[in-house]
Design an enzyme around this catalytic site. Structure first.
Site, PDB file in Angstrom:
ATOM      1  N   ASP A 172     -43.018 -14.861  71.255  1.00 17.36           N
ATOM      2  CA  ASP A 172     -41.784 -14.862  70.466  1.00 17.36           C
ATOM      3  C   ASP A 172     -40.703 -14.094  71.218  1.00 17.36           C
ATOM      4  OD1 ASP A 172     -43.488 -15.716  68.470  1.00 17.36           O
ATOM      5  OD2 ASP A 172     -43.563 -13.744  67.488  1.00 17.36           O
TER       6      ASP A 172
HETATM    7  N1  URA Z   1     -48.389 -13.321  67.846  1.00 15.94           N
HETATM    8  C1  URA Z   1     -47.122 -13.200  67.421  1.00 15.94           C
HETATM    9  O1  URA Z   1     -46.871 -12.957  66.251  1.00 15.94           O
HETATM   10  N2  URA Z   1     -46.132 -13.352  68.330  1.00 15.94           N
HETATM   11  C2  URA Z   1     -46.349 -13.613  69.627  1.00 15.94           C
HETATM   12  O2  URA Z   1     -45.403 -13.747  70.414  1.00 15.94           O
HETATM   13  C3  URA Z   1     -47.680 -13.731  70.049  1.00 15.94           C
HETATM   14  C4  URA Z   1     -48.682 -13.576  69.137  1.00 15.94           C
END
Ligand code: URA
Length: 248
Positions: A104
């Site tokens: 993310d």
């Molecule tokens: N889990 C999440 O919530 N975000 C990420 O970027 C990777 C794993």
């Protein structure tokens, strides 16, 4: 190499066919010793220099990037993109240099980037169960039952119908911990912690299979060596085989 030099430069994103042919004609491509290379000359990647600098990483490379918070992994997302942290020709390569899976925008840490399509597929497919370890800071103090809840194999994410695979959680402080998951569902770790009544304030991926982020500075990257790529591939194949055997 079997491609002519100009076609090789095109594949590495140095320009269009015409631009690459012009670069070669302008005698800007040489060996390390400075001998000018013509379009049909034989060459080895490590011994090709353009304007006096070695070429970018060869085809089949895997890059380990320490992604900072705020950068997006996809070319279709709102900038800044991770490509701004990598050599400028990377998005123009054929095959393209693409992130293996996603982090993310709000998540930092270990991100792999490669032009090796089969390796990307092996690691990013939902059938890949290579462990991924994340360090997190939480809004609420830990209760003590987080390890049991994520290990249960029955934890369900909001809006989903299939329970999560068993995961491991280890507390590292009153409001911090590390979790190891073997899937890659959308916003998985944040949603897992929400499902057990907490909220992730900061998240960083610190390990993927045999690879660790270590002390690589944020926003910088390094090339994996052949041994690291082989270890990554073999761990991915091993987890795929285990998952297949468990299903049959
Ligand atoms: N889990 C999440 O919530 N975000 C990420 O970027 C990777 C794993």
């Amino acid at each position: 190499m079997s491609l002519t030099l100009s076609r090789y430069l095109v594949a590495l994103g140095y320009g269009t066919r015409k631009e690459a042919e012009r670069i070669v004609r302008q005698r800007r491509v040489t060996t390390a010793a400075g001998a000018v290379l013509r379009d049909t000359d034989r060459y080895e990647h490590h011994d090709v220099f353009m304007d006096g600098a070695p070429l970018d990483a060869p085809p089949g490379s895997v890059i380990l990037l320490h992604k900072p918070v705020g950068y997006v992994c996809s070319l279709n997302d709102r900038p800044p993109m991770i490509y701004e942290l990598l050599p400028a020709n990377f998005p123009k390569r054929t095959p393209v240099m693409a992130a293996i899976g996603r982090l993310d925008a709000d998540t930092s840490g270990l991100l792999l980037v490669t032009d090796d399509g089969p390796l990307n597929h092996l690691l990013a497919s939902p059938k890949s169960h290579v462990p991924k370890r994340y360090a997190m800071t939480l809004a609420e103090p830990l209760r003590g039952d987080e390890g049991d809840l994520v290990a249960s194999g029955t934890l369900m994410l909001k809006g989903e119908t299939t329970p999560l695979l068993s995961a491991e959680f280890a507390a590292t402080g009153e409001r911090s911990g590390e979790i190891t998951v073997r899937e890659g569902r959308y916003h998985q770790v944040r949603r897992m912690m929400a499902a057990i009544g907490n909220h992730v304030q900061a998240l960083q991926r610190v390990a993927l299979g045999p690879l660790v982020l270590g002390d690589l500075a944020e926003g910088t990257w390094r090339l994996l060596d052949a041994g690291e790529i082989a270890a990554l591939r073999s761990e991915a194949l091993e987890h795929k085989a285990i998952a297949k055997a468990a299903k049959s």
